[in-house]
Scaffold this motif. Structure first.
Motif: not given
Length: 128
Positions: A7-16, A54-73
Motif C-alpha cells: 500500500t505504501m508503494f502504491a501510494a508513493a507511486v501515485l504521489f510521484t 514510459d509504460s510504467v509512468l503511463a500505468i501510474s498516471q492512469r491509476s492516479m487519475q482514477q484514484t484522484r476522482s475517488i479521493m475527491q468524492d
C-alpha cells in the motif's frame, strides 16, 4: 506487513505520478520536473529501458487519475475511499510487474519514500 508495504508503494507511486502529471513548468509544485526525475531514476539507476519507463509512468498516471476522482468524492468516508482505491493501486502494481523486476520495484519503493514529502507532526507522521 507486506500489505502495508504494498500500500505504501502504491501510494508513493501515485504521489510521484500526481506530481509528474502536472504540465511542464506549471500546474503545481515541481511541474514536469518530477516526471523527468522519475524517468531518469528508472533509466539511469534501475536500468529500465525508455519504452518500459514510459509504460510504467503511463500505468501510474492512469491509476492516479482514477484514484484522484475517488479521493475527491466528498460523499465517501476516508475508509471508503481507501477501500475503493485499493483495487486500482493493486492492479497498477500488478501491471508494473510486466515492466519491472521485483528488485527494481523494491529499489523504486525505497527511492519514492525518500522523494515523498514529510507529512504530519513528529515521529510516525500521519499514520492511521
Amino acid at each position: 506487513m507486506k500489505k502495508l508495504l504494498a500500500t505504501m508503494f502504491a501510494a508513493a507511486v501515485l504521489f510521484t505520478v500526481s506530481a509528474s502529471a502536472q504540465p511542464p513548468g506549471g500546474g503545481g509544485p515541481g511541474g514536469g520536473r518530477m516526471n523527468e526525475k522519475v524517468k531518469q531514476y528508472l533509466t539511469d539507476s534501475l536500468g529500465v529501458s525508455a519504452a518500459n519507463t514510459d509504460s510504467v509512468l503511463a500505468i501510474s498516471q492512469r491509476s492516479m487519475q482514477q484514484t484522484r476522482s475517488i479521493m475527491q468524492d466528498e460523499s465517501l468516508s476516508q475508509d471508503e475511499k481507501r477501500e475503493k482505491a485499493k483495487p486500482i493501486r493493486d492492479a497498477a502494481k500488478e501491471e508494473m510487474k510486466k515492466y519491472l523486476t521485483a528488485e527494481q520495484i523494491e529499489k523504486l519503493e525505497q527511492k519514492q519514500m525518500e522523494w515523498r514529502p514529510k507529512r504530519g507532526g513528529g515521529p510516525g507522521g500521519n499514520q492511521q
